[in-house]
Each structure stands twice: as structure tokens, then as C-alpha cells.
Scaffold this active site. Structure first.
Site: not given
Length: 446
Positions: A96, A150, A172, A202, A256
């Protein structure tokens, strides 16, 4: 008498697991979980044992007859499961951090599920979820797969489009956070608030907001753009909105959307934050270290309140509510990621969307909304195109499809930057199965 339920959680060593266990405990009367199997990989074994021991203490304190198992053998765990939840991170937080830091070098948003980072998380994650689906089809074909790994929308899209397995639901915490945020803005209890959700993971919008059944969308938007108010998440800076823009948009954006409507401001904020505190992955790594020190305490037998700092609060509670509703055929309404089936007119029927659904024992039934407002429709369609091409790249391990996905993502400004970012990130992640094409020579044909 209700049939006992066997649940398998893949990524069981996650810091979110105590919330999942708490959710099953408090719903035990309606959802009698007799076996909870926590599964992880060798790299996560230490965390799995720490979380597993905390889970066992929580169950013992609650006095419910739920047996908690910890294992590195996924196939052993999956046999005859009723529900499988997935919450894993391929490449761990180190991957990440690369997803977040490398794009910043090129003046592009570096974020876990959006832009180049979202693409690469999908490229790493989709092959793994497809392997899990193969195991489910073999070992527990009647089980429901509840995914909150995700990028949840892309993962759900991959399962729906590249397998014949249909008992999958993506989940989510963003819609829950938006509903709770609207309640906070209005100063009321969240159970009095309902929201019409539609869009993608998102990339979901609140098309209307209701208080005790009456529309209060305009009031919520007015409060949202007030300089003293706001609505965001732990991992997204609240930079405020241009009031006239949000009023003109006329729907409730999710946190987002800042990456798409405030790209320059969010990029500068990311650069500053990465320089001062490190990437979000590096911040989370420290938070997780502190959480697992708490989890080790043999005197701890509840979910610690510090978990809410982690940024994914309510994920696990949403999963428990969804499983409870499927198991008991409740017919209540929850926002989930599922096959569109015509619910949003401008999105292909066989694509994954995030939308309010009636939850039944045969799964989610999307509530048709007709179409999205024209002001947001194009952005949603562009992201859906990105997700579909990214899924193809992940399944086929195709360099050109990956480059195409990177380039059509609205956060990447040009094909040249897309290729430079793609090549560096492929090298950084060691994805050698995406073979880079040899440099083409311009040949003169006489």
C-alpha cells in the site's frame, strides 16, 4: 430451532476482526454462529494468533457457545461454510505504501483505491479472490461470499464477470459513514435517517436524504458546505467544499469524491502529509502496532475503542448486519455492491454497482433508480470503464490492458505519465508476469 452457522473469515488476523466478533456476539440470538474460522497466511500468523486469542476471550466473556478456530489452511476452514467474509491485503501495508508514494513522484494522487493505487491493488487482489471463489465452489458451493477487501467494487466486478459464481456481495463502510454523517449534521439519531444510495464503490452518491421519511437533502447540503461542518473519513482530509458547486450538484457526494472534484488540493495535501507524517499506509502501520499491543493484553476481552481510529470503522458491523439479514430473510434495505440488473440505466446490467438493495435469503435485490443525474453520470461511467478494463488486465495479466486502465482513469492526466507510473509500479511490486513489450522500432517501408 435455527440451524447453527459456520462463518469463515479470510484475513482473520486483521485489526478489524474484533469488531466482526463483537457483531456476531451481539446478534447471537438471531444469528447463531457456532463456528468462526479465522484464516490467514504465514506472514500474518503472529497477528492471527493475537486476534484469535482476543476473539476467544470476547466469546468467553459474552457466554455464547461460539467456537473460534485459527488456521493457515484455507481449504480446511472452508469445508461446509455458510458464509465466507474476505478482508485481506495482498502485499500487506508495504505494498500500500508503494501504491501511495510512487504516483506522487509524477504529480498524481497516490491513494489506496483511487487512481494508480486502486489499479494496482486490483491487479494484486483479483487473482487471489478468484482462487478463493474456486475453493468456495468446490468446498462450500452454497455459501455466500461477503467481500470487504478493497477495491471492493472492482473485486465484485471481477467475480461477477470472470466466474460463474453469483453468491457474492461487496460491502463498504462509506454509505454507513455518510448516513451517520448526515445524522450528525442534523443533530439526530442515525436510525431516523435513510439515504437513497446509487453509484459505484467509493463513487457512490446520496440521491436523497430522509429524516423520519421526509426529504431533508437540501438541509443536509446546506450544513455540509457550512465552514463549521463537514463529512469525511479518517483517511481523507476534510478540505471543505466549494458551496456553490455542491449546491449545484444537488446530491450528497461521498468523501472519495474529493479526489475527483478537488484533485489539485488533495494532491497538495497528500504531498504535504507524506513529507511530514509519511503515507497513510505508514500512519496505519503505527496505528496497527499500537492496536496489536492492546490486543495482546490478556485482560482485554472487548473491542477496544481505539479501533475507530483505524479508518475502517463499521465495516465489520455492516458485514454482520448483512449476514443476519440474508440468514433471516429480513427484507430490509442496505447499500451493497451487487450486479446492477438494470437498477441504474446507464450502467451495464451485468456490472457491479453500489446501490440500496432489499436483502433476502436469495441475496440482494437492487432497488431501481432509473438513472443517475446527468451531472454525475459521466464520471460514474468513466470509473466503471476503468474498473472493467482493470479487471481484464488483472485476469489476463495483460500489460496493454493495464496501461489502458491506467490512462482512462480520470486521476491520471496523460498516456505518457500513465506508462511511466505503470512501469515503475510493476517493477516496485515485482509483477513480472505483466510482460513489458519490446520497444517498437519505426521502420521505413519502401
Amino acid at each position: 430451532m435455527q440451524k447453527p452457522v459456520k462463518i469463515v473469515t479470510i484475513g482473520g488476523g486483521s485489526s478489524y476482526t474484533p469488531e466482526l466478533v463483537e457483531g456476531f456476539i451481539k446478534r447471537y440470538d438471531s444469528l447463531p454462529v457456532s463456528e468462526l474460522w479465522l484464516v490467514d497466511i504465514p506472514e500474518g500468523e503472529e497477528k492471527l494468533q493475537i486476534v484469535g486469542n482476543l476473539a476467544k476471550r470476547m466469546v468467553e466473556k459474552a457466554g455464547v457457545p461460539m467456537k473460534v478456530h485459527c488456521t493457515l489452511d484455507r481449504k480446511e476452514a472452508l469445508r461446509e461454510a455458510d458464509f465466507v467474509t474476505t478482508q485481506f491485503r495482498v502485499g500487506l501495508l508495504e505494498a500500500r505504501a508503494k501504491d501511495e508514494r510512487i504516483p506522487l513522484k509524477y504529480g498524481v494522487i497516490g491513494q489506496e483505491t483511487n487512481g494508480p493505487g486502486g489499479l494496482f491493488k486490483g491487479l494484486r487482489t483479483i487473482p487471489v479472490i478468484l482462487d478463493i471463489v474456486k475453493d468456495i465452489e468446490q468446498l462450500c458451493p452454497d455459501a455466500w461470499l461477503i467481500n470487504f477487501t478493497n477495491p471492493a467494487g472492482m473485486v465484485t466486478e471481477a467475480v461477477l464477470r470472470h466466474t460463474s459464481f453469483r453468491k457474492v456481495v461487496g460491502l463498504c463502510n462509506v454509505p454507513i459513514g455518510m448516513r451517520m454523517g448526515a445524522a450528525k449534521l442534523l443533530g439526530v439519531s442515525p436510525d431516523r435517517i435513510a439515504v437513497d444510495f446509487a453509484g459505484l464503490n467509493h463513487m457512490v452518491f446520496g440521491l436523497d436524504v430522509y429524516l423520519d421519511g421526509q426529504s431533508v437533502l437540501k438541509e443536509v447540503i446546506e450544513k455540509l458546505v457550512s465552514p463549521d461542518e463537514g463529512m469525511t473519513m479518517k483517511n481523507i482530509a476534510d478540505l471543505g467544499w466549494e458551496p456553490e458547486f455542491i449546491k449545484a450538484l444537488g446530491v450528497l457526494p461521498c468523501p472519495y469524491h474529493r479526489y475527483y472534484y478537488q484533485t489539485e488540493k488533495m494532491l497538495e495535501e497528500e504531498k504535504k502529509s507524506a513529507a511530514e507524517k509519511g503515507t497513510r499506509a505508514e500512519v496505519v502501520k503505527q496505528l496497527e502496532k499500537e492496536l496489536f499491543e492492546l490486543y495482546k493484553d490478556p485482560g482485554l476481552s472487548i473491542k477496544p475503542p481505539q479501533l475507530e481510529k483505524r479508518g475502517g470503522a463499521y465495516y465489520s458491523d455492516a458485514a454482520c448486519s448483512l449476514i443476519d439479514s440474508i440468514y433471516n430473510d429480513k427484507g430490509d434495505i442496505q447499500p451493497v455492491n451487487t450486479m446492477n440488473n438494470g437498477a441504474i440505466a446507464s450502467i451495464p446490467a451485468d456490472s457491479a454497482v453500489e446501490i440500496n438493495c432489499i436483502i433476502t435469503k436469495s441475496g440482494p435485490k437492487p432497488i431501481a433508480i432509473g438513472d443517475l443525474p446527468v451531472a454525475v453520470r459521466g464520471l460514474v461511467q468513466q470509473i466503471k470503464s476503468f474498473e472493467r478494463v482493470a479487471c481484464e488486465a488483472a485476469v489476463e495479466r495483460d500489460y496493454h490492458r493495464a496501461l489502458l486502465a491506467m490512462t482512462i482513469n480520470p486521476l491520471v492526466p496523460s498516456d505518457a505519465k500513465a506508462k511511466a507510473i505503470l512501469d515503475e509500479m510493476l517493477d516496485a511490486h515485482g509483477l513480472s508476469d505483466f510482460t513489458k513489450p519490446a520497444q517498437m522500432k519505426n521502420e521505413v517501408i519502401s
